[in-house]
Design a protein around this motif. Structure first.
Motif, PDB file in Angstrom:
ATOM      1  N   PHE A 115      24.390  34.296  70.165  1.00  0.00           N
ATOM      2  CA  PHE A 115      24.310  34.941  69.848  1.00  0.00           C
ATOM      3  C   PHE A 115      25.602  35.901  69.154  1.00  0.00           C
ATOM      4  O   PHE A 115      26.489  35.705  69.561  1.00  0.00           O
ATOM      5  CB  PHE A 115      23.632  36.326  71.119  1.00  0.00           C
ATOM      6  CG  PHE A 115      22.647  35.684  71.744  1.00  0.00           C
ATOM      7  CD1 PHE A 115      21.358  35.857  71.140  1.00  0.00           C
ATOM      8  CD2 PHE A 115      22.994  34.725  73.236  1.00  0.00           C
ATOM      9  CE1 PHE A 115      20.121  35.680  72.131  1.00  0.00           C
ATOM     10  CE2 PHE A 115      21.813  34.892  73.925  1.00  0.00           C
ATOM     11  CZ  PHE A 115      20.433  35.161  73.152  1.00  0.00           C
ATOM     12  N   GLY A 116      25.019  36.512  68.240  1.00  0.00           N
ATOM     13  CA  GLY A 116      25.816  37.472  67.555  1.00  0.00           C
ATOM     14  C   GLY A 116      25.648  38.463  67.492  1.00  0.00           C
ATOM     15  O   GLY A 116      24.611  39.442  67.020  1.00  0.00           O
ATOM     16  N   TRP A 117      26.537  39.485  68.175  1.00  0.00           N
ATOM     17  CA  TRP A 117      26.370  41.387  68.050  1.00  0.00           C
ATOM     18  C   TRP A 117      27.098  41.896  67.150  1.00  0.00           C
ATOM     19  O   TRP A 117      28.230  41.580  66.279  1.00  0.00           O
ATOM     20  CB  TRP A 117      26.866  41.746  69.519  1.00  0.00           C
ATOM     21  CG  TRP A 117      26.501  40.990  70.330  1.00  0.00           C
ATOM     22  CD1 TRP A 117      26.982  40.004  71.316  1.00  0.00           C
ATOM     23  CD2 TRP A 117      24.710  40.776  70.931  1.00  0.00           C
ATOM     24  NE1 TRP A 117      25.985  38.812  72.132  1.00  0.00           N
ATOM     25  CE2 TRP A 117      24.790  39.858  72.048  1.00  0.00           C
ATOM     26  CE3 TRP A 117      24.074  41.580  70.517  1.00  0.00           C
ATOM     27  CZ2 TRP A 117      23.757  39.110  72.540  1.00  0.00           C
ATOM     28  CZ3 TRP A 117      22.478  41.360  71.472  1.00  0.00           C
ATOM     29  CH2 TRP A 117      22.284  40.254  72.468  1.00  0.00           C
ATOM     30  N   GLN A 118      26.371  42.985  66.050  1.00  0.00           N
ATOM     31  CA  GLN A 118      27.228  43.891  65.556  1.00  0.00           C
ATOM     32  C   GLN A 118      26.475  45.254  66.501  1.00  0.00           C
ATOM     33  O   GLN A 118      26.239  45.603  67.481  1.00  0.00           O
ATOM     34  CB  GLN A 118      26.426  43.875  63.990  1.00  0.00           C
ATOM     35  CG  GLN A 118      24.612  44.718  64.538  1.00  0.00           C
ATOM     36  CD  GLN A 118      24.487  44.443  62.848  1.00  0.00           C
ATOM     37  OE1 GLN A 118      24.719  44.085  61.906  1.00  0.00           O
ATOM     38  NE2 GLN A 118      23.383  44.749  63.357  1.00  0.00           N
ATOM     39  N   VAL A 119      27.597  46.351  65.792  1.00  0.00           N
ATOM     40  CA  VAL A 119      27.154  47.482  65.578  1.00  0.00           C
ATOM     41  C   VAL A 119      26.825  48.084  63.907  1.00  0.00           C
ATOM     42  O   VAL A 119      27.328  48.096  63.160  1.00  0.00           O
ATOM     43  CB  VAL A 119      28.854  48.666  65.975  1.00  0.00           C
ATOM     44  CG1 VAL A 119      28.134  50.069  65.372  1.00  0.00           C
ATOM     45  CG2 VAL A 119      29.090  48.317  67.553  1.00  0.00           C
ATOM     46  N   SER A 120      25.977  48.283  64.122  1.00  0.00           N
ATOM     47  CA  SER A 120      25.207  48.652  63.021  1.00  0.00           C
ATOM     48  C   SER A 120      25.384  50.181  62.763  1.00  0.00           C
ATOM     49  O   SER A 120      25.691  50.365  60.937  1.00  0.00           O
ATOM     50  CB  SER A 120      23.723  49.079  62.808  1.00  0.00           C
ATOM     51  OG  SER A 120      22.954  49.528  63.630  1.00  0.00           O
ATOM     52  N   GLU A 121      26.237  50.917  63.332  1.00  0.00           N
ATOM     53  CA  GLU A 121      26.546  52.159  62.846  1.00  0.00           C
ATOM     54  C   GLU A 121      27.283  52.960  64.159  1.00  0.00           C
ATOM     55  O   GLU A 121      27.051  52.719  64.925  1.00  0.00           O
ATOM     56  CB  GLU A 121      25.415  53.673  62.377  1.00  0.00           C
ATOM     57  CG  GLU A 121      24.215  53.285  61.404  1.00  0.00           C
ATOM     58  CD  GLU A 121      24.701  53.709  60.439  1.00  0.00           C
ATOM     59  OE1 GLU A 121      26.043  54.137  60.135  1.00  0.00           O
ATOM     60  OE2 GLU A 121      24.600  52.895  59.183  1.00  0.00           O
ATOM     61  N   VAL A 122      27.702  54.088  63.789  1.00  0.00           N
ATOM     62  CA  VAL A 122      28.934  54.882  64.841  1.00  0.00           C
ATOM     63  C   VAL A 122      28.293  55.082  66.098  1.00  0.00           C
ATOM     64  O   VAL A 122      27.023  55.287  65.414  1.00  0.00           O
ATOM     65  CB  VAL A 122      29.745  55.418  63.937  1.00  0.00           C
ATOM     66  CG1 VAL A 122      30.152  56.435  65.503  1.00  0.00           C
ATOM     67  CG2 VAL A 122      30.634  54.847  62.864  1.00  0.00           C
TER      68      VAL A 122
END
Length: 187
Positions: A115-122
């Motif tokens: 799995f690859g994770w992101q933070v889409s917004e603060v």
């Protein structure tokens, strides 16, 4: 039961359910669901495919659907399980198993899932932006948020999906909200 919500890194139970649903399964079909008037109408032949709505993998007891989703500021991929590919007015199903790249998936067993994770917004929780399916043959396929730019290279735009068959392309595809690349080397 796997539901149609954006997969969050903090939801360990759902992550485990996705792994359990995929690992060991044999891929029987690959379908891209596209909008009738704006998406891919033919079978792609490149090493990276752009998909409007969903990537649907047929497995022996149903299908696993990978869809881009947005919940307020959280953008990510949701994963759901169903008995078949739904027929919806205005949506076409493209048999991606007829493409050279999609065909190499057919009959293959999934040996692991990364799995690859992101933070889409603060201040948003980490959400799934890419998933790498490692096949028993040793090959991998990556599903990630994004689209193909004018140069046919991946670019981050979270309202479509990319299916990336080339390791170098997946390893080089990233965006500011992630730590790593679409290759999804982590758990």
């Amino acid at each position: 039961m796997i539901s149609l919500v954006i997969l969050l890194k903090s939801n360990y139970k759902e992550i485990a359910a996705v792994r359990e649903a995929l690992v060991g399964e044999r891929i029987e079909s690959v379908t891209y669901r596209q909008t009738e008037h704006g998406g891919l109408l033919g079978i792609p032949s490149e090493a990276c495919h752009e998909v409007d709505l969903d990537v649907v993998l047929g497995i022996p007891d149903g299908v696993m659907s990978f869809t881009w989703e947005r919940d307020d500021l959280i953008e990510g991929i949701s994963i759901s399980r169903a008995m078949g590919v739904p027929s919806v007015e205005g949506v076409i199903n493209v048999d991606a198993g007829q493409s050279p790249q999609g065909n190499m998936l057919l009959g293959q067993r999934i040996s692991s899932v990364n799995f690859g994770w992101q933070v889409s917004e603060v201040d948003c929780p980490e959400s799934l932006w890419s998933i790498r399916l490692v096949l028993a043959s040793g090959a991998s396929v990556v599903l990630a948020l994004g689209e193909l730019g004018g140069d046919s290279l991946p670019t981050y735009f979270p309202d479509s999906l990319l299916v990336i068959f080339d390791e170098q392309t997946a390893r080089s595809y990233t965006h500011p909200g992630v730590d790593g690349s679409a290759w999804a080397s982590g758990a």
